[in-house]
Design a protein around this motif. Structure first.
Motif, short mmCIF file in Angstrom:
data_model
loop_
_atom_site.label_atom_id
_atom_site.label_comp_id
_atom_site.label_asym_id
_atom_site.label_seq_id
_atom_site.Cartn_x
_atom_site.Cartn_y
_atom_site.Cartn_z
N MET A 97 0.85 -1.20 0.00
CA MET A 97 0.00 0.00 0.00
C MET A 97 0.89 1.26 0.00
O MET A 97 1.86 1.33 0.76
N ALA A 98 0.54 2.24 -0.87
CA ALA A 98 1.30 3.50 -0.90
C ALA A 98 1.10 4.22 0.43
O ALA A 98 0.02 4.09 1.03
N PRO A 99 2.11 4.98 0.90
CA PRO A 99 1.92 5.69 2.17
C PRO A 99 0.71 6.62 2.12
O PRO A 99 0.50 7.31 1.13
N LEU A 100 -0.08 6.60 3.18
CA LEU A 100 -1.24 7.48 3.28
C LEU A 100 -0.83 8.80 3.92
O LEU A 100 0.10 8.84 4.72
N VAL A 101 -1.55 9.87 3.58
CA VAL A 101 -1.34 11.17 4.24
C VAL A 101 -2.51 11.40 5.21
O VAL A 101 -3.66 11.43 4.79
N VAL A 157 -8.46 1.65 9.46
CA VAL A 157 -8.31 2.52 8.29
C VAL A 157 -7.51 1.82 7.20
O VAL A 157 -7.87 1.87 6.02
N ARG A 158 -6.43 1.13 7.60
CA ARG A 158 -5.56 0.49 6.61
C ARG A 158 -6.04 -0.92 6.23
O ARG A 158 -5.43 -1.59 5.41
N GLU A 209 -5.90 -3.69 7.88
CA GLU A 209 -4.89 -4.71 8.17
C GLU A 209 -4.99 -5.09 9.64
O GLU A 209 -5.86 -4.59 10.37
N GLY A 210 -4.13 -5.99 10.10
CA GLY A 210 -4.15 -6.39 11.51
C GLY A 210 -5.52 -6.93 11.90
O GLY A 210 -6.05 -7.82 11.26
N VAL A 211 -6.14 -6.35 12.95
CA VAL A 211 -7.43 -6.86 13.42
C VAL A 211 -8.54 -6.68 12.38
O VAL A 211 -9.61 -7.30 12.50
N ALA A 212 -8.31 -5.82 11.38
CA ALA A 212 -9.36 -5.56 10.38
C ALA A 212 -9.12 -6.32 9.08
O ALA A 212 -9.88 -6.16 8.11
N GLN A 213 -8.10 -7.15 9.07
CA GLN A 213 -7.78 -7.88 7.83
C GLN A 213 -8.84 -8.93 7.53
O GLN A 213 -9.18 -9.75 8.39
N GLY A 214 -9.39 -8.88 6.32
CA GLY A 214 -10.33 -9.91 5.89
C GLY A 214 -11.69 -9.86 6.56
O GLY A 214 -12.44 -10.84 6.52
N ILE A 215 -12.02 -8.76 7.21
CA ILE A 215 -13.31 -8.64 7.89
C ILE A 215 -13.88 -7.27 7.56
O ILE A 215 -13.11 -6.30 7.42
N GLU A 216 -15.21 -7.19 7.41
CA GLU A 216 -15.81 -5.89 7.06
C GLU A 216 -15.61 -4.90 8.21
O GLU A 216 -15.91 -5.21 9.37
N VAL A 217 -15.09 -3.73 7.88
CA VAL A 217 -14.85 -2.70 8.91
C VAL A 217 -16.19 -2.06 9.27
O VAL A 217 -16.91 -1.59 8.39
#
Ligand SMILES: NC(=O)c1ccc[n+]([C@@H]2O[C@H](COP(=O)([O-])OP(=O)(O)OC[C@H]3O[C@@H](n4cnc5c(N)ncnc54)[C@H](OP(=O)(O)O)[C@@H]3O)[C@@H](O)[C@H]2O)c1
Length: 283
Positions: free
Chosen positions: A1-5, A233-234, A236-244
């Motif tokens: 992923m490109a760095p976010l601002v 937001v990204r 990833e981690g706890v939000a990987q593969g699950i609807e935010v």
């Protein structure tokens, strides 16, 4: 992923300050803002881009600041509406000006910053808006009505914003912290009006003593909350593969209290179902 601002309001302490360090650690870019730039000098020394931003400033002044940020960075990917404060006191002990000031910062300031960035997000058909709400966006506690009112207001207006902008590719996240160890309850940040009205005085004094005693003893760890928000937001981690989710309570206290309120509301709906559904016109 490109760095976010990322652009964050209220970076001088608490969650806002913590966000800056954790975002940098993930390799993203941060625009840290504060109403008093001298309070975020140390962030500048880390190479963070800093801007003066008081969210109670006029819409045109906030628009001008956002325009300067965009001129310097080209884009903003994530806005974290974090800046706020808590006013403690009963309805009667908070002056009209206290009530206005509470909503001016927590609600109208947040609206102004978001409105300044929305055209940019719409133009790019992308952007994430994070709003730091509260357990007080679910429950109104005694002596905490103005703050709760401001956070309930935030919950409603952000739900509407989400409905208005999801089809444009914009993401909205409402984060609802319980009690976290920041400077929210410190004497410099909290506005507190102890009651002299005999009907409230004893409870009010006990509440003030309780809050002073709770300061820096709150159970919640801001660094843990911030890590979860970055994951959401990204994706990833706890939000990987699950609807935010659109809305997420964080903190054991918040989880417990929100669940209790939901269960109590469901019970009321069931018990009163026949009455509640009996008010439509006959034809
Ligand atoms: N900590 C908790 O238990 C808890 C629980 C639920 C929700 N929250 C929410 O979390 C968010 C952050 O608070 P915190 O807990 O991190 O408390 P904090 O340490 O007191 O941080 C609040 C930040 O908001 C800034 N701020 C206040 N008014 C501002 C204004 N007009 N313009 C720009 N910045 C302003 C403060 O800046 P100055 O240094 O200039 O005052 C400070 O940087 C708030 O939305 C709060 O309601 C906190």
């Amino acid at each position: 992923m490109a760095p976010l601002v990322w652009l964050i309001t209220g970076c001088s302490s608490g969650f806002g300050n913590q966000f800056v360090y954790n975002i940098l650690a993930r390799g993203d870019k941060v625009v840290a803002t504060a109403r008093d730039l001298s309070k975020i000098q140390q962030l500048k020394q880390l190479g963070v881009s800093t801007f003066q931003l008081d969210i109670t400033d006029s819409q045109s002044s906030i628009n001008a600041t956002i325009a300067k940020v965009l001129a310097e960075h080209g884009r903003i990917d994530v806005l974290i509406n974090n800046a706020a404060y808590i006013a403690i006191g009963t309805w009667e002990d908070l002056s009209y000006e206290d009530w206005l000031a509470q909503f001016d910062t927590n609600v109208f300031g947040t609206i102004k910053v978001t409105k300044a960035i929305l055209p940019h997000f719409r133009e790019r058909k992308t952007g994430t808006m994070v709003f730091i709400s509260s357990l007080s966006g679910w429950i109104g506690h005694a002596g905490c009505s103005a703050y709760a009112g401001s956070k309930f207001a935030l919950e409603g207006i952000v739900e509407g914003l989400h409905a208005e902008t999801a089809h444009l590719g914009l993401k909205t996240l409402l984060i609802e912290p319980g009690r976290f160890r920041t400077k929210l309850l410190s004497s410099g940040n909290m506005i507190a009006r102890t009651s002299d009205i005999p009907d409230y005085a004893e409870k009010s004094r006990a509440q003030m003593e309780g809050l002073v005693g709770e300061d820096q003893k709150q159970p919640g760890d801001p660094a843990k909350l911030v890590e979860i928000v970055l994951d959401l937001v990204r994706e990833e981690g706890v939000a990987q593969g699950i609807e935010v989710p659109f809305r997420l309570p964080l903190g054991f206290d918040c989880y417990t209290d929100v669940k209790e309120k939901c269960e109590a509301t469901l019970a009321t709906l069931e018990t009163w179902r026949n009455v509640a559904t009996s008010t439509d016109m006959e034809t």
